[in-house]
Design an enzyme around this catalytic site. Structure first.
Site, short mmCIF file in Angstrom:
data_model
loop_
_atom_site.label_atom_id
_atom_site.label_comp_id
_atom_site.label_asym_id
_atom_site.label_seq_id
_atom_site.Cartn_x
_atom_site.Cartn_y
_atom_site.Cartn_z
N LYS A 22 0.85 -1.21 0.00
CA LYS A 22 0.00 0.00 0.00
C LYS A 22 0.87 1.25 0.00
O LYS A 22 0.66 2.16 -0.79
CB LYS A 22 -0.88 0.01 1.25
CG LYS A 22 -1.53 1.35 1.55
CD LYS A 22 -2.38 1.35 2.80
CE LYS A 22 -1.63 1.62 4.04
NZ LYS A 22 -1.33 3.03 4.32
N ASN A 23 1.90 1.26 0.85
CA ASN A 23 2.70 2.48 1.02
C ASN A 23 3.71 2.68 -0.08
O ASN A 23 4.47 3.65 -0.08
CB ASN A 23 3.37 2.48 2.39
CG ASN A 23 2.34 2.63 3.50
OD1 ASN A 23 1.17 2.95 3.23
ND2 ASN A 23 2.73 2.36 4.72
N CYS A 116 -4.72 7.71 9.36
CA CYS A 116 -4.95 7.15 10.70
C CYS A 116 -4.67 8.20 11.77
O CYS A 116 -3.70 8.93 11.69
CB CYS A 116 -4.03 5.94 10.91
SG CYS A 116 -4.54 4.51 9.95
N ARG A 121 0.58 14.49 13.04
CA ARG A 121 1.01 14.29 11.64
C ARG A 121 1.03 15.60 10.86
O ARG A 121 0.35 15.79 9.86
CB ARG A 121 0.13 13.24 10.96
CG ARG A 121 0.10 11.94 11.75
CD ARG A 121 -0.64 10.85 11.07
NE ARG A 121 0.20 10.21 10.06
CZ ARG A 121 -0.24 9.18 9.32
NH1 ARG A 121 -1.47 8.75 9.47
NH2 ARG A 121 0.56 8.62 8.44
N ASP A 307 4.76 0.47 11.96
CA ASP A 307 3.53 -0.14 11.43
C ASP A 307 3.36 -1.58 11.89
O ASP A 307 2.28 -2.14 11.73
CB ASP A 307 3.50 -0.08 9.90
CG ASP A 307 3.37 1.34 9.40
OD1 ASP A 307 3.62 1.58 8.21
OD2 ASP A 307 3.06 2.23 10.22
N ARG A 400 -8.68 -0.17 4.64
CA ARG A 400 -7.79 0.83 4.01
C ARG A 400 -6.44 0.21 3.67
O ARG A 400 -5.74 0.69 2.80
CB ARG A 400 -7.57 2.02 4.97
CG ARG A 400 -8.78 2.92 5.11
CD ARG A 400 -8.43 4.18 5.88
NE ARG A 400 -7.20 4.76 5.35
CZ ARG A 400 -6.16 5.09 6.11
NH1 ARG A 400 -6.21 4.90 7.41
NH2 ARG A 400 -5.08 5.62 5.57
C1 EPZ Z 1 4.33 6.91 6.28
O1 EPZ Z 1 3.57 7.93 6.92
C2 EPZ Z 1 3.40 5.71 6.20
N1 EPZ Z 1 2.22 6.05 5.42
C3 EPZ Z 1 2.97 5.29 7.61
O2 EPZ Z 1 2.17 4.12 7.48
C4 EPZ Z 1 4.22 4.95 8.42
O3 EPZ Z 1 3.83 4.62 9.75
C5 EPZ Z 1 5.16 6.17 8.43
O4 EPZ Z 1 5.48 6.56 7.08
C6 EPZ Z 1 6.46 5.87 9.17
O5 EPZ Z 1 7.09 4.77 8.56
C7 EPZ Z 1 2.29 6.03 4.07
O6 EPZ Z 1 3.33 5.76 3.49
C8 EPZ Z 1 1.03 6.34 3.32
P1 EPZ Z 1 6.47 10.21 8.39
P2 EPZ Z 1 4.13 9.45 6.95
O7 EPZ Z 1 6.40 11.46 7.61
O8 EPZ Z 1 4.87 9.74 5.70
C9 EPZ Z 1 6.55 13.56 11.77
C10 EPZ Z 1 0.25 2.78 7.74
O9 EPZ Z 1 -0.29 2.26 8.72
N2 EPZ Z 1 6.41 14.54 10.68
O10 EPZ Z 1 7.65 9.30 8.20
O11 EPZ Z 1 3.02 10.33 7.33
C11 EPZ Z 1 5.30 12.72 11.95
O12 EPZ Z 1 4.35 13.40 12.75
C12 EPZ Z 1 0.77 4.21 7.85
O13 EPZ Z 1 0.41 2.23 6.62
C13 EPZ Z 1 6.47 15.90 10.99
O14 EPZ Z 1 6.63 16.29 12.16
O15 EPZ Z 1 5.17 9.34 8.15
C14 EPZ Z 1 5.82 11.47 12.61
O16 EPZ Z 1 5.96 11.70 14.00
C15 EPZ Z 1 0.56 4.80 9.23
N3 EPZ Z 1 6.33 16.81 9.99
C16 EPZ Z 1 7.20 11.30 11.99
O17 EPZ Z 1 7.54 12.58 11.42
C17 EPZ Z 1 6.16 16.43 8.68
O18 EPZ Z 1 6.07 17.31 7.80
C18 EPZ Z 1 7.26 10.25 10.88
O19 EPZ Z 1 6.28 10.58 9.94
C19 EPZ Z 1 6.11 15.04 8.39
C20 EPZ Z 1 6.24 14.12 9.40
#
Ligand code: EPZ
Length: 420
Positions: A22-23, A116, A121, A307, A400
């Site tokens: 998915k990701n 989610c 986020r 995840d 999802r």
């Molecule tokens: C991706 O989310 C995945 N989703 C998530 O999977 C996964 O848990 C996550 O990466 C971490 O591996 C998809 O790929 C669609 P991040 P993403 O940006 O990109 C903070 C699932 O269940 N952050 O790596 O949103 C954020 O709050 C989902 O399949 C900021 O502060 O994750 C978090 O604490 C859930 N500012 C950390 O970074 C930003 O601009 C990691 O988030 C962006 C992120």
């Protein structure tokens, strides 16, 4: 209301083919906007998030055809750069359209994404890197983002404050056709990043280092659509492994990348599962009773994936001993703890960041509601382990990210069905 009815206690046995990631498919679908012509994406899982993203492409003017796990996208006639809030709110990955919309049209009108509810986020990393590449963003009071890049995107040296998966993907999507050479430091290293890069490279992009900490991208004038197959879903693979583990079963996962599972395999081995890895399949043989897995900390790849935190917690609930899980990526990713307790699980939490799980000999059946995608699959796993008949609701969360979860587990001998 739709619900899963599960008669637990059956050992899972047999073989299952793991769906496409998915990701991975979500950013690749967004990336088709940056390529001229018809893209054909294989191994595409039919999930709510995927169909929502394809609806966005149709709304932007693309022609989309779905045939099983193959999606055909003609972006030639895409003319719009605006995504309405209701579609943006469907999922987190809609923010990935920012990079490809601006790369294609020089502008984008979106709102903050959904996804989610596992934390705030924010998208500050995304907006900051785009600003460095020449994008001006106005945030409206209605939560709408208006991004303009009148002079076209230009390369930049981007150092991410955190190896954010989504921000790395947006940086790549913006950089592939930007003027000059972009360097992304502290990039996310998840396998889905390399998969996105491999799709774009097949379209003619010049990307080095995807999957490493530093990615170098030399902008090109145009990208030619291509045919591509996305990688298997490593998180769904770990989910099936966890279900086999808690039921004392033995399963074979087909069409997986064992190397993508490397961060979680030690955890399964510590629990007493025997793992055998082959080129594209993995077998899992569970012991009669799982052992505790010690201390687990979630980290960016190649660390233990956040995840997989919920499904491994479900394993810990029936393991012999205490397992401690520290969630270091998201500030609200223990929402599955309360519903797991309904099964009799012994879980204490500290500051919503550390969970101490004292494993029980067995769990009791329960009725529970999913709170998010991965938490929902953890409840299904607990129900498969529990004695008696359980019911799980909130299936829209699970749908999802997991294709027809009831078919997956009934195909492995689980007594599970979906009732309306
Ligand atoms: C991706 O989310 C995945 N989703 C998530 O999977 C996964 O848990 C996550 O990466 C971490 O591996 C998809 O790929 C669609 P991040 P993403 O940006 O990109 C903070 C699932 O269940 N952050 O790596 O949103 C954020 O709050 C989902 O399949 C900021 O502060 O994750 C978090 O604490 C859930 N500012 C950390 O970074 C930003 O601009 C990691 O988030 C962006 C992120």
């Amino acid at each position: 209301m739709e619900r899963l009815v599960i008669d637990g206690g059956k050992k899972l046995k047999g073989e299952i083919t793991v769906q496409g990631a998915k990701n991975s498919v979500l950013p690749v679908i967004a990336a088709t906007l940056a390529a001229d012509g018809v893209s054909v994406i294989h191994n595409c899982p039919m999930l709510c998030d995927v169909t929502a993203e394809l609806d966005i492409l149709r709304l932007l003017g693309c022609e989309v055809e779905i045939s099983g796990s193959c999606v055909r996208i003609d972006s030639t006639k895409a003319t719009r750069c605006e995504i309405p809030e209701n579609l943006m709110r469907e999922m987190r990955s809609s923010i990935i359209f920012l990079g490809s919309l601006i790369a294609r049209f020089g502008c984008a009108r979106v709102s903050v994404p959904g996804g989610c509810d596992i934390g705030e986020r924010p998208i500050d990393y995304h907006l900051a890197l785009l600003e460095k590449m020449g994008v001006r963003t106005v945030c409206g009071c209605d939560g709408c983002l208006r991004c303009e890049c009148p002079d076209g995107l230009h390369a930049a040296r981007i150092t991410l404050p955190y190896p954010s998966v989504g921000a790395t993907e947006n940086a790549i999507l913006a950089a592939v056709k930007a003027k000059g050479t972009t360097v992304i430091e502290n990039a996310a290293r998840e396998p889905e990043i390399a998969d996105l890069a491999d799709f774009l490279i097949k379209c003619g992009a010049r990307i080095d280092g995807a999957g490493e900490r530093t990615i170098i991208i030399e902008g090109v004038k145009r990208l030619e659509a291509c045919e591509y197959s996305v990688i298997p879903d490593r998180i769904i693979a770990a989910t099936f492994m966890s279900a086999a583990a808690v039921t004392g079963g033995k399963i074979t996962l087909r069409k997986v990348c064992p190397e993508h599972l490397a961060p979680v395999l030690p955890c399964f081995e510590a629990s007493g599962c025997a793992i055998k890895s082959y080129s594209d399949c993995v077998t899992v043989s569970a012991p009669k009773r799982l052992k505790s897995m010690g201390v687990i900390r979630t980290n960016p790849y190649p660390g233990f994936p956040t995840d997989c935190q919920a499904v491994v917690m479900a394993m810990a609930c029936v393991a012999d001993g205490v397992t401690v899980i520290t969630e270091r990526i998201f500030e609200n990713r223990f929402r599955h703890v309360a519903p797991l307790r309904r099964f009799g699980a012994q879980i204490e939490t500290e500051n919503n960041a550390v969970a101490i799980i004292e494993g029980k000999e067995s769990l009791n059946a329960a009725k529970a509601c999913s709170t998010d995608l991965r938490g929902g699959t953890a409840l299904v796993i607990a129900a498969l382990a529990a004695r008696g008949r359980s019911e799980i609701t909130g299936l829209h969360h699970i749908d999802r990210g997991c294709e027809r979860i009831e078919n997956c587990f009934s195909g492995l001998g689980g007594q599970i069905k979906r009732l309306d």
